[in-house]
Design a protein around this motif. Structure first.
Motif, PDB file in Angstrom:
ATOM      1  N   TYR A  31     102.741  89.522 114.135  1.00  0.00           N
ATOM      2  CA  TYR A  31     102.599  89.345 112.680  1.00  0.00           C
ATOM      3  C   TYR A  31     103.926  89.595 111.963  1.00  0.00           C
ATOM      4  O   TYR A  31     104.346  88.801 111.104  1.00  0.00           O
ATOM      5  CB  TYR A  31     101.530  90.307 112.166  1.00  0.00           C
ATOM      6  N   GLN A  65     106.200  86.894 109.872  1.00  0.00           N
ATOM      7  CA  GLN A  65     106.507  87.182 108.468  1.00  0.00           C
ATOM      8  C   GLN A  65     108.016  87.161 108.230  1.00  0.00           C
ATOM      9  O   GLN A  65     108.486  86.615 107.213  1.00  0.00           O
ATOM     10  CB  GLN A  65     105.920  88.541 108.091  1.00  0.00           C
ATOM     11  N   LYS A  72     107.689  83.067  94.126  1.00  0.00           N
ATOM     12  CA  LYS A  72     106.287  82.689  93.945  1.00  0.00           C
ATOM     13  C   LYS A  72     105.770  81.889  95.138  1.00  0.00           C
ATOM     14  O   LYS A  72     104.659  82.105  95.614  1.00  0.00           O
ATOM     15  CB  LYS A  72     106.134  81.884  92.662  1.00  0.00           C
ATOM     16  N   VAL A 123     105.196  84.201  98.055  1.00  0.00           N
ATOM     17  CA  VAL A 123     103.936  84.936  97.912  1.00  0.00           C
ATOM     18  C   VAL A 123     102.751  84.047  98.288  1.00  0.00           C
ATOM     19  O   VAL A 123     101.819  84.473  98.995  1.00  0.00           O
ATOM     20  CB  VAL A 123     103.790  85.481  96.480  1.00  0.00           C
ATOM     21  N   PHE A 124     102.771  82.824  97.830  1.00  0.00           N
ATOM     22  CA  PHE A 124     101.694  81.875  98.146  1.00  0.00           C
ATOM     23  C   PHE A 124     101.616  81.614  99.659  1.00  0.00           C
ATOM     24  O   PHE A 124     100.523  81.645 100.257  1.00  0.00           O
ATOM     25  CB  PHE A 124     101.933  80.554  97.391  1.00  0.00           C
ATOM     26  N   LYS A 147     102.729  83.523 102.010  1.00  0.00           N
ATOM     27  CA  LYS A 147     102.335  84.754 102.694  1.00  0.00           C
ATOM     28  C   LYS A 147     100.823  84.940 102.646  1.00  0.00           C
ATOM     29  O   LYS A 147     100.203  85.348 103.644  1.00  0.00           O
ATOM     30  CB  LYS A 147     103.044  85.951 102.055  1.00  0.00           C
ATOM     31  N   GLU A 148     100.205  84.639 101.491  1.00  0.00           N
ATOM     32  CA  GLU A 148      98.752  84.745 101.374  1.00  0.00           C
ATOM     33  C   GLU A 148      98.072  83.776 102.335  1.00  0.00           C
ATOM     34  O   GLU A 148      97.097  84.126 103.016  1.00  0.00           O
ATOM     35  CB  GLU A 148      98.317  84.470  99.938  1.00  0.00           C
ATOM     36  N   GLN A 149      98.562  82.547 102.398  1.00  0.00           N
ATOM     37  CA  GLN A 149      97.989  81.559 103.310  1.00  0.00           C
ATOM     38  C   GLN A 149      98.200  81.970 104.776  1.00  0.00           C
ATOM     39  O   GLN A 149      97.306  81.802 105.609  1.00  0.00           O
ATOM     40  CB  GLN A 149      98.620  80.185 103.050  1.00  0.00           C
ATOM     41  N   ASN A 151      98.481  85.052 105.895  1.00  0.00           N
ATOM     42  CA  ASN A 151      97.580  86.173 106.211  1.00  0.00           C
ATOM     43  C   ASN A 151      96.173  85.670 106.526  1.00  0.00           C
ATOM     44  O   ASN A 151      95.498  86.191 107.429  1.00  0.00           O
ATOM     45  CB  ASN A 151      97.547  87.165 105.061  1.00  0.00           C
ATOM     46  N   LYS A 152      95.722  84.666 105.778  1.00  0.00           N
ATOM     47  CA  LYS A 152      94.392  84.112 106.058  1.00  0.00           C
ATOM     48  C   LYS A 152      94.350  83.452 107.434  1.00  0.00           C
ATOM     49  O   LYS A 152      93.398  83.641 108.204  1.00  0.00           O
ATOM     50  CB  LYS A 152      94.026  83.087 104.985  1.00  0.00           C
ATOM     51  N   SER A 207      94.574  86.157 110.302  1.00  0.00           N
ATOM     52  CA  SER A 207      93.351  86.911 110.580  1.00  0.00           C
ATOM     53  C   SER A 207      92.525  86.204 111.659  1.00  0.00           C
ATOM     54  O   SER A 207      91.930  86.851 112.536  1.00  0.00           O
ATOM     55  CB  SER A 207      92.534  87.088 109.302  1.00  0.00           C
TER      56      SER A 207
END
Length: 210
Positions: A25, A29, A66, A69-70, A72-74, A76-77, A80
């Motif tokens: 991970y 990242q 921005k 961040v977007f 990174k959120e995708q 992380n999903k 998982s």
């Protein structure tokens, strides 16, 4: 990230699967962050080539942050789901599988009470072994002491043998008779010494009177 203790997997791989997944991970990242910096630098170069551009580098940086961040959120999903695949399929050992060093447990299963009994038996055997080792050490010490005593006895016997030989040379039949003769003479000498002391005291008194 999963918090299920995967001790059996850690025993097999030499590391915990959660640690491996965490490192993957972090690596993804870091790679995503580096990609965002490269994209930002390319955009800035393209911006410099455009004359009279009203977009400033600070605006580009805000947009890049921005977007990061977007992404990174995708990420992380998506990760998982990847984590579940890694921990449940790739880095997990099925419940019905035993490691080679644990095959003995399958051949000789035992309960907690049996294990406790075995431990107590092992402790008792260890205690007996220590007691036996201590007894052997004491026996060795006693044997060494007996050797010393035996050597001293042999010296005494040799001395008596030599004394008996001397007695025979001087006409005495045995050591016992020699000791009897010496004892009688010693008693006589003691009587003579006592008599001499008495006479000496009388002579001293006589001289003092004169």
């Amino acid at each position: 990230m999963s918090v299920r203790p995967m001790a059996y997997e850690a025993q097999f791989f030499g590391f915990t699967p959660q640690t491996c997944v965490l490192r993957v991970y972090i690596a993804f990242q870091d790679y995503l962050f580096e990609i965002m910096l490269v994209v930002e630098s390319v955009i800035l170069k393209k911006l410099d080539a455009i004359p009279d551009s009203k977009i400033s580098p600070s605006q580009i940086r805000k947009c890049t942050e921005k977007f990061f961040v977007f992404m990174k959120e995708q990420f992380n999903k998506l990760f998982s789901n990847l984590e579940k695949v890694l921990l449940q399929l790739v880095l997990s050992i099925p419940p019905n599988v035993l490691l080679p060093e644990d095959k003995v447990h399958e051949q000789y299963p035992y309960s907690k009470e049996q294990f406790q009994t075995l431990q107590e038996e092992v402790q008792e055997l260890q205690r007996q072994c220590r007691a036996e080792a201590s007894a052997r050490q004491a026996l060795r010490a006693e044997l060494e002491e007996q050797k010393v005593v035996q050597a001293e006895l042999e010296k005494i016997l040799q001395w008596f043998a030599g004394l008996e030989s001397i007695c025979r040379e001087h006409g005495t039949s045995s050591v016992k008779e020699s000791f009897t003769f010496l004892t009688q003479n010693s008693n006589k000498l003691q009587d003579v010494l006592k008599d001499v002391e008495k006479k000496s005291k009388r002579v001293k008194k006589h001289h003092q009177l004169l």
